[in-house]
Design a protein around this motif. Sequence first.
Motif, PDB file in Angstrom:
ATOM      1  N   SER A 144       0.883  -0.822   0.208  1.00  0.00           N
ATOM      2  CA  SER A 144      -0.218   0.161  -0.482  1.00  0.00           C
ATOM      3  C   SER A 144       0.444   0.918  -0.410  1.00  0.00           C
ATOM      4  CB  SER A 144      -0.928  -0.242   1.184  1.00  0.00           C
ATOM      5  OG  SER A 144      -1.776  -0.670   1.579  1.00  0.00           O
ATOM      6  N   LEU A 145       0.579   2.229  -0.705  1.00  0.00           N
ATOM      7  CA  LEU A 145       0.770   3.289  -0.747  1.00  0.00           C
ATOM      8  C   LEU A 145       0.488   4.579  -0.935  1.00  0.00           C
ATOM      9  CD1 LEU A 145       3.653   2.709  -3.715  1.00  0.00           C
ATOM     10  CD2 LEU A 145       4.453   3.427  -1.582  1.00  0.00           C
ATOM     11  N   GLU A 146       0.816   5.652   0.085  1.00  0.00           N
ATOM     12  CA  GLU A 146       0.272   7.136   0.006  1.00  0.00           C
ATOM     13  C   GLU A 146       1.066   7.709  -1.254  1.00  0.00           C
ATOM     14  OE1 GLU A 146      -0.654  10.755   2.297  1.00  0.00           O
ATOM     15  OE2 GLU A 146      -0.074   9.556   3.401  1.00  0.00           O
ATOM     16  N   LEU A 147       0.357   7.943  -2.143  1.00  0.00           N
ATOM     17  CA  LEU A 147       0.224   8.804  -3.687  1.00  0.00           C
ATOM     18  C   LEU A 147      -0.379  10.362  -3.570  1.00  0.00           C
ATOM     19  CD1 LEU A 147       0.914   5.772  -5.894  1.00  0.00           C
ATOM     20  CD2 LEU A 147       2.585   6.369  -5.393  1.00  0.00           C
ATOM     21  N   GLU A 148       0.527  10.758  -4.298  1.00  0.00           N
ATOM     22  CA  GLU A 148      -0.331  12.440  -5.195  1.00  0.00           C
ATOM     23  C   GLU A 148      -0.646  12.522  -6.161  1.00  0.00           C
ATOM     24  OE1 GLU A 148       2.700  15.151  -3.234  1.00  0.00           O
ATOM     25  OE2 GLU A 148       2.696  14.136  -1.827  1.00  0.00           O
ATOM     26  N   GLU A 149      -1.773  13.207  -6.219  1.00  0.00           N
ATOM     27  CA  GLU A 149      -1.801  13.221  -7.975  1.00  0.00           C
ATOM     28  C   GLU A 149      -0.782  13.546  -8.539  1.00  0.00           C
ATOM     29  OE1 GLU A 149      -4.569  15.990 -10.502  1.00  0.00           O
ATOM     30  OE2 GLU A 149      -4.829  16.124  -8.805  1.00  0.00           O
ATOM     31  N   GLY A 150      -0.273  12.744  -9.985  1.00  0.00           N
ATOM     32  CA  GLY A 150       1.183  12.945 -10.846  1.00  0.00           C
ATOM     33  C   GLY A 150       1.695  12.251 -10.105  1.00  0.00           C
ATOM     34  N   ASP A 151       1.662  11.509  -9.158  1.00  0.00           N
ATOM     35  CA  ASP A 151       3.219  10.788  -9.158  1.00  0.00           C
ATOM     36  C   ASP A 151       2.949   9.068 -10.242  1.00  0.00           C
ATOM     37  OD1 ASP A 151       4.156  12.023  -6.614  1.00  0.00           O
ATOM     38  OD2 ASP A 151       3.159  10.424  -5.266  1.00  0.00           O
ATOM     39  N   VAL A 152       4.675   9.207 -10.695  1.00  0.00           N
ATOM     40  CA  VAL A 152       4.416   8.435 -10.934  1.00  0.00           C
ATOM     41  C   VAL A 152       4.984   7.024 -10.732  1.00  0.00           C
ATOM     42  CG1 VAL A 152       5.632   7.714 -13.811  1.00  0.00           C
ATOM     43  CG2 VAL A 152       4.741  10.028 -13.046  1.00  0.00           C
TER      44      VAL A 152
END
Length: 181
Positions: A144-152
Amino acid sequence: MVFQRLIGILIYTPPPKEPLEARLSTSERELTTPRNDVQELKRQNTDQKVAFSAGFTDSGAVGPFNTETTLVYSRVITNIGKAYSPITGAFTVPVGGVYYIRFTAAHTGSSEFMGISRSKNGQSIMYSPGNNAGGYETLSDGLSLELEEGDVVYMGLSLGNRLVDSRVNHNTFSGFLLFSV
């Protein structure tokens, strides 16, 4: 309330009524605000459906390479939200949140290593190794990863490692939004 005395009798005179148009305008405003809130919640719920799965290739052995190589999973199985690119092999996060990212990998017929890395924005975040002693080996992992908009996010085949795939998708890359933050 207004009471008037007229020849010894009390008469009730109600306050003047608000014009009908003004009352309707007020009612419309009161109804429009919740309706707009419901429409915004529906829009947000629609925008946050993100899930993808892709199979690797049916070309047999891939690798080994003399440098880490981005794996391009070109056989799209599911791509809700269109955030996975079968051209680049990258998942570009459309909405910030916590995502579950997983892969499966297969290797057979040689003693070369099988190692898969997960990267985010060009930085390795996890490596899963395997070693084939001449038979058939599979590997799977997820996080599980917390990701931000635009992360690749993408998968890589490590230096000197190889995979084997076929039309039955032994090697897959998948992910989906658990919840937005």
